[in-house]
Design a protein around this motif. Structure first.
Motif, PDB file in Angstrom:
ATOM      1  N   LEU A   1     -20.983  -4.546  21.509  1.00 36.27           N
ATOM      2  CA  LEU A   1     -22.122  -5.212  20.886  1.00 36.27           C
ATOM      3  C   LEU A   1     -22.386  -6.558  21.570  1.00 36.27           C
ATOM      4  N   ARG A   2     -23.608  -7.039  21.381  1.00 37.15           N
ATOM      5  CA  ARG A   2     -23.969  -8.321  21.969  1.00 37.15           C
ATOM      6  C   ARG A   2     -23.907  -9.449  20.952  1.00 37.15           C
ATOM      7  N   GLY A   3     -23.770  -9.111  19.675  1.00 36.60           N
ATOM      8  CA  GLY A   3     -23.690 -10.189  18.708  1.00 36.60           C
ATOM      9  C   GLY A   3     -23.638  -9.687  17.282  1.00 36.60           C
ATOM     10  N   VAL A   4     -23.509 -10.648  16.374  1.00 38.22           N
ATOM     11  CA  VAL A   4     -23.398 -10.373  14.946  1.00 38.22           C
ATOM     12  C   VAL A   4     -24.416 -11.248  14.215  1.00 38.22           C
TER      13      VAL A   4
ATOM     14  N   GLU B   1     -15.880   3.144   4.315  1.00 36.87           N
ATOM     15  CA  GLU B   1     -14.859   3.008   5.360  1.00 36.87           C
ATOM     16  C   GLU B   1     -14.621   1.567   5.757  1.00 36.87           C
ATOM     17  N   GLY B   2     -15.574   0.677   5.493  1.00 28.35           N
ATOM     18  CA  GLY B   2     -15.401  -0.720   5.848  1.00 28.35           C
ATOM     19  C   GLY B   2     -15.967  -1.031   7.224  1.00 28.35           C
ATOM     20  N   THR B   3     -16.169  -2.331   7.455  1.00 30.56           N
ATOM     21  CA  THR B   3     -16.860  -2.771   8.664  1.00 30.56           C
ATOM     22  C   THR B   3     -16.082  -2.436   9.932  1.00 30.56           C
ATOM     23  N   ASP B   4     -14.762  -2.645   9.921  1.00 33.68           N
ATOM     24  CA  ASP B   4     -13.997  -2.425  11.144  1.00 33.68           C
ATOM     25  C   ASP B   4     -14.027  -0.957  11.568  1.00 33.68           C
ATOM     26  N   ALA B   5     -13.871  -0.051  10.598  1.00 35.63           N
ATOM     27  CA  ALA B   5     -13.915   1.379  10.928  1.00 35.63           C
ATOM     28  C   ALA B   5     -15.306   1.753  11.422  1.00 35.63           C
ATOM     29  N   MET B   6     -16.340   1.142  10.833  1.00 34.27           N
ATOM     30  CA  MET B   6     -17.699   1.440  11.289  1.00 34.27           C
ATOM     31  C   MET B   6     -17.890   0.974  12.725  1.00 34.27           C
ATOM     32  N   LEU B   7     -17.330  -0.190  13.063  1.00 37.92           N
ATOM     33  CA  LEU B   7     -17.463  -0.695  14.432  1.00 37.92           C
ATOM     34  C   LEU B   7     -16.728   0.214  15.425  1.00 37.92           C
ATOM     35  N   THR B   8     -15.567   0.715  15.026  1.00 31.72           N
ATOM     36  CA  THR B   8     -14.824   1.631  15.891  1.00 31.72           C
ATOM     37  C   THR B   8     -15.658   2.881  16.165  1.00 31.72           C
ATOM     38  N   ARG B   9     -16.330   3.362  15.117  1.00 33.49           N
ATOM     39  CA  ARG B   9     -17.183   4.541  15.295  1.00 33.49           C
ATOM     40  C   ARG B   9     -18.366   4.226  16.210  1.00 33.49           C
ATOM     41  N   ALA B  10     -18.975   3.057  15.975  1.00 32.28           N
ATOM     42  CA  ALA B  10     -20.137   2.676  16.787  1.00 32.28           C
ATOM     43  C   ALA B  10     -19.764   2.631  18.268  1.00 32.28           C
ATOM     44  N   ALA B  11     -18.516   2.256  18.557  1.00 33.41           N
ATOM     45  CA  ALA B  11     -18.086   2.201  19.959  1.00 33.41           C
ATOM     46  C   ALA B  11     -18.194   3.575  20.610  1.00 33.41           C
ATOM     47  N   THR B  12     -17.913   4.633  19.845  1.00 30.39           N
ATOM     48  CA  THR B  12     -17.938   5.984  20.417  1.00 30.39           C
ATOM     49  C   THR B  12     -19.366   6.520  20.508  1.00 30.39           C
ATOM     50  N   LEU B  13     -20.300   5.885  19.827  1.00 31.69           N
ATOM     51  CA  LEU B  13     -21.683   6.362  19.796  1.00 31.69           C
ATOM     52  C   LEU B  13     -22.590   5.522  20.680  1.00 31.69           C
ATOM     53  N   ARG B  14     -21.987   4.553  21.345  1.00 32.58           N
ATOM     54  CA  ARG B  14     -22.736   3.616  22.170  1.00 32.58           C
ATOM     55  C   ARG B  14     -23.516   4.336  23.270  1.00 32.58           C
TER      56      ARG B  14
ATOM     57  N   CYS C   1     -24.633  -2.460   9.244  1.00 26.17           N
ATOM     58  CA  CYS C   1     -24.953  -1.364  10.148  1.00 26.17           C
ATOM     59  C   CYS C   1     -24.947  -1.879  11.578  1.00 26.17           C
ATOM     60  N   VAL C   2     -24.940  -0.940  12.514  1.00 31.31           N
ATOM     61  CA  VAL C   2     -25.005  -1.278  13.933  1.00 31.31           C
ATOM     62  C   VAL C   2     -26.270  -0.652  14.515  1.00 31.31           C
ATOM     63  N   VAL C   3     -27.065  -1.461  15.212  1.00 26.71           N
ATOM     64  CA  VAL C   3     -28.311  -0.992  15.818  1.00 26.71           C
ATOM     65  C   VAL C   3     -28.272  -1.312  17.312  1.00 26.71           C
ATOM     66  N   GLN C   4     -28.610  -0.317  18.131  1.00 16.98           N
ATOM     67  CA  GLN C   4     -28.712  -0.530  19.574  1.00 16.98           C
ATOM     68  C   GLN C   4     -30.024   0.061  20.057  1.00 16.98           C
ATOM     69  N   GLN C   5     -30.819  -0.726  20.757  1.00 17.62           N
ATOM     70  CA  GLN C   5     -32.100  -0.251  21.308  1.00 17.62           C
ATOM     71  C   GLN C   5     -32.952   0.437  20.229  1.00 17.62           C
ATOM     72  N   GLY C   6     -32.917  -0.130  19.036  1.00 12.82           N
ATOM     73  CA  GLY C   6     -33.725   0.399  17.949  1.00 12.82           C
ATOM     74  C   GLY C   6     -33.114   1.580  17.228  1.00 12.82           C
ATOM     75  N   ILE C   7     -32.006   2.095  17.742  1.00 12.88           N
ATOM     76  CA  ILE C   7     -31.359   3.274  17.151  1.00 12.88           C
ATOM     77  C   ILE C   7     -30.205   2.827  16.258  1.00 12.88           C
ATOM     78  N   VAL C   8     -30.169   3.341  15.038  1.00 13.98           N
ATOM     79  CA  VAL C   8     -29.091   2.997  14.118  1.00 13.98           C
ATOM     80  C   VAL C   8     -27.882   3.854  14.471  1.00 13.98           C
TER      81      VAL C   8
END
Lengths: 281, 281
Positions: free
Chosen positions: B242-245, B191-204, B177-184
């Protein structure tokens, strides 16, 4: 006080048409209403028929003044609001004071935030009631609403989806997921149900279509953020190739029930109210 | 048997370059290898340097014959494979027999399926070993691999991400999962990790970037599907702001570790091996 009548119902309005439906239901029951539309979320056409004002979500001082000036004691929080980032929030002085009291809960999941907001509003002398207490006819019942029902495969997908939605809700993330043939195609986080359904459409597999399962999070503050299903949900589910939608009976608002059931019937989808805790010891 | 030498290591190859790395490591240790590339997943350029054949994932009879004909007793299952739908599977006769023995596990989550496949392969006389037992140097260690480390906010996001990934893994859905400022922002399903990261970019959201947290599912069959992180993961994480993994130490394969760390360092990201069960009673 601008008026000496009985206390009004204050409605903190997010997106969609539910704030207007709550207002209309309260008026029909002989109650006066005052809506505070949250800027960027509340729709002008929904607010227009009722006494209202708008405010930024961070402008808590202005919001509380508006509610007090309009003799609101009972409050309903209704309609989707996307949680702002700290940078977007720009709290006013009162907002900063209240934010400090909300504290870390604001960053520990959506539900933690809403529960804290309800608590702080209570401390400020307001009484927060659930939209479902005003809009009783909009609460989804248990059982089948549509002509089509789920077959055994869809029921198995619903059971798996309920287990997943409950696990997700237990860590206060999303409320819903899509399951097809036992495979979890998509799980909701902050993107919202419609975006998740659009994604599920691209992940669809051949063969019998999947189901959308939407539950109340365990421990969710029901006065602040009940799951809602509307015509848009049904359309998006149909476009994603799903065979139906299972929602938590007694815990889901159906935004335009008759039109939604008609949409589902014409698309051949089922709408089923389920009890996710049935049969538990 | 095509040869009278010592038993070969059989490699059931999915996507990516890890199957080739496992093969090369086994050869470097003096062992012969035979790869069965799963059609639609295994890459021809990865298979080419080694003795190999290809097979459909449903052609279990052909796969087992190939492995037996090439004197494979020990098997490694490595590289991502997307689970086929029942309609895509088209099992051969042996496949249908084995599928019946895998049974309902095939429809009860990815991990249930893989555990059942490992069990059935054992019944057929093969010994399944983990890719991490061959590729020991590729297993991600505990601690920081990069010049940059997480600050307090990133550590809080990692803690929340671990709780979410564990809840998700407990129902056998995704690993990350991707978490930013406490928000998931996003949760992985199929969908797999790469597709999830692409989505997270749009929700940043504005402000400090989030983290990717990737864990082994609780109870996961580690011989079949260890989480893997590679250069592509680091690039996608950087593009998502993201700032890290954070990955599970001792349970994650780092596909090209030196190049991956260099990529992270040049992008200013951290790579941190974490123990999600540390401090538990």
């Amino acid at each position: 006080m601008s008026d000496s009548g009985p206390p009004s119902l204050g409605i903190l309005a997010g997106g969609g048409n539910l704030p207007g439906r709550v207002a209309a239901a309260a008026q029909a029951a002989g109650r006066r209403v005052f809506l505070v539309g949250l800027e960027g979320f509340a729709e002008a056409t929904v607010l227009a028929p009722f006494p209202h004002a708008t405010a930024r979500i961070g402008a808590a001082g202005r919001i509380l003044s508006l509610l007090r000036d309009n003799a609101c004691h009972d409050l309903v929080l209704v309609g989707p609001v996307r949680r702002p980032s700290l940078l977007d929030l720009r709290p006013d002085a009162e907002g900063a004071r209240l934010l400090a009291r909300v504290g870390r809960a604001a960053f520990a999941g959506d539900d933690g935030l809403l529960a804290a907001v309800v608590r702080v509003l209570g401390d400020e002398g307001f009484s927060v009631i659930g939209a479902h207490e005003v809009l009783t006819e909009a609460v989804g019942p248990k059982g089948l609403l549509t002509r089509t029902g789920p077959d055994a495969a869809a029921l198995a997908d619903i059971a798996r989806g309920m287990a997943v939605a409950r696990a997700l809700g237990s860590v206060d993330v999303g409320q819903c997921c899509v399951v097809q043939q036992g495979i979890v195609l998509a799980v909701e986080a902050i993107e919202g149900t419609d975006a998740m359904l659009t994604r599920a459409a691209t992940l669809r597999r051949p063969g019998p279509g999947g189901v959308l399962v939407k539950l109340v999070k365990p421990g969710q503050e029901r006065r602040a953020d009940l799951p809602t299903i509307g015509i848009g949900t049904v359309r998006a589910a149909a476009e994603a190739g799903l065979r139906g939608v299972a929602f938590e009976a007694g815990g889901t608002l159906l935004a335009e029930r008759a039109a939604m059931v008609a949409t589902a019937d014409s698309a051949g989808l089922f709408l089923l109210g389920v009890d996710p805790y049935e049969g538990e010891v």
